[in-house]
Design an enzyme around this catalytic site. Structure first.
Site, PDB file in Angstrom:
ATOM      1  CB  CYS A 322      -0.963  -0.022   1.181  1.00 22.66           C
ATOM      2  SG  CYS A 322      -0.181  -0.114   2.807  1.00 22.66           S
ATOM      3  CD  GLU A 323       0.453   7.293   0.932  1.00 21.16           C
ATOM      4  OE1 GLU A 323       0.971   8.415   0.777  1.00 21.16           O
ATOM      5  OE2 GLU A 323      -0.726   7.141   1.343  1.00 21.16           O
TER       6      GLU A 323
END
Length: 420
Positions: A322-323
């Site tokens: 994810c980020e």
């Protein structure tokens, strides 16, 4: 002047009856003395006991010289008094004679006795005679205190209680043995208690002031270790340590090597799952990455028709990101592992090797921008996508609530609880 035969006969009778009267009086006196010194069930008495006995208090009271009454002349109506011979020592029988103001000393066979040595080691029981004897001693002591003005001050040493021999001696291994310290050996109670180790005092106290970080680690450990898989099979990709101890992390360099085909001899297929929201994924993602931001989509993609390698010597691996690879990526990874474990019998799994990209897309993009498509980076909190962020968050929370509810229902059904 002659008084006839009767007076002479009366004198003879009086002369004959006088010795018999004295004999009877002495006999009565001896009976009284024998009664006082008769055998009783009391414990053997010591010189100290006889000194404190109430029968000897008359000797100790007052400073007036004592006289012994002679009862042999009662028939003649005369009584003679003789001075009483006094002595400060005890005789062989243990009786005490008064000597007025002289000091009284306790002696026994010409040697001093240690008062602590004579005390019994353990007294298992007491008898009524011993209790009566103690009451008599208390009365004697009260009598001494009431007449303290007429008693020599040196008699204070007589308040010590003489040693007694118990009627019942303890036997080794007796369950009724008293746990009191052995006074006969000179061991004090405090020393005995200190020698006994207490398991309560040996346990160290826990610190009440825990740091917030420590509390968070304690709360997270059960969840992490409950999901950890102890696979004996070695990982194909090199792993590093990360935030979650139960997950396997790889670096951006390893992902770049994977994209370049460095592990083709060991890996048949690999999947990079981008767990970010769609607007983030469209802003820039790794080449070949698949955007799956919901657990339902993830399960349908991998478990509806499991992907099995054609070559059993090669493997199928999945990389989540994810980020920052802090929350969403690890959550999706655990969800797939949990579902995969439920569909198989331990330790069999469809996807035994699941990895997390350490640092997420934020760390991968600056180093390998050429491996990104498009070559950009859209953060989750971008000002232009606040509405979309709120929508996807609400949707994600709703899906998470549905998942937890379904798991609870499945658990109740497994335990045999009927639902209404």
């Amino acid at each position: 002047m002659s008084t006839g035969p009767f007076p002479s006969s009366r004198r003879e009778e009086s002369s004959v009856s006088a010795p018999s009267f004295r004999f009877s009086q002495r006999k009565m006196l001896n009976l009284l003395l024998e009664r006082n010194t008769s055998f009783t069930q009391d414990f053997p008495r010591s010189p100290g006991d006889k000194l404190l006995d109430s029968t000897n208090l008359s000797i100790l009271s007052g400073g007036t010289p004592k006289r012994c009454l002679d009862l042999s002349n009662l028939s003649n109506g005369e009584m003679s008094a003789s001075p009483l011979i006094t002595s400060a020592d005890f005789d062989d029988t243990g009786s005490l004679d008064s000597s007025g103001p002289q000091d009284v000393q306790l002696t026994e066979k010409n040697h001093h006795q240690d008062p602590m040595k004579g005390i019994p080691v353990q007294l298992l029981c007491s008898t009524p005679n011993a209790l009566d004897h103690s009451h008599r001693k208390k009365d004697a002591v009260r009598g001494l205190s009431a007449n303290k003005e007429n008693i020599n001050t040196n008699l204070k040493t007589l308040q010590w209680e003489s040693p007694r021999i118990p009627r019942f001696q303890n036997t080794p291994g007796d369950p009724l043995a008293s746990p009191l310290p052995l006074l006969g050996n000179g061991v004090s109670m405090d020393t005995e208690v200190r020698s006994l180790g207490s398991p309560i005092t040996a346990v160290p106290k826990l610190s009440k002031n825990l740091n917030l970080e420590d509390q968070e680690e304690i709360s997270e450990e059960p969840m992490e270790f409950s999901l950890e898989d102890h696979d004996t099979k070695e990982c194909v990709l090199p792993t590093v340590s990360g935030k979650h101890q139960d997950l396997k992390y790889i670096t951006p360099d390893t992902v770049a090597a994977l994209l370049s085909g460095k592990f083709q001899g060991l890996i048949e297929k690999f999947y990079i799952i981008d767990c970010r929201y769609p607007y983030e994924y469209l802003g820039g993602h790794i080449l070949g990455a698949i955007n799956l931001c919901s657990q339902k989509e993830l399960h349908e993609f991998f478990l509806k028709k499991p992907i099995v390698p054609l070559d059993i010597q090669k493997r199928v691996i999945i990389v989540f990101l994810c980020e920052f690879s802090s929350e969403r990526g690890p959550r999706m990874c655990r969800s797939l592992r949990r579902k995969d474990r439920a569909l198989n019998q331990y330790p069999a799994l469809y996807y035994p090797e699941l990895y997390i990209l350490k640092g997420g897309y934020r760390d991968f993009f600056p180093e390998y921008t050429e491996l990104c498509e498009p070559q950009g980076y859209c953060p989750m909190h971008h000002q232009d996508h606040q509405a979309e962020l709120l929508m996807w968050r609400n949707q994600s929370k709703a899906q998470e609530g549905e998942r937890q509810l379904s798991e609870q229902i499945a658990l109740l059904m497994k335990k045999g609880v009927s639902l209404p």
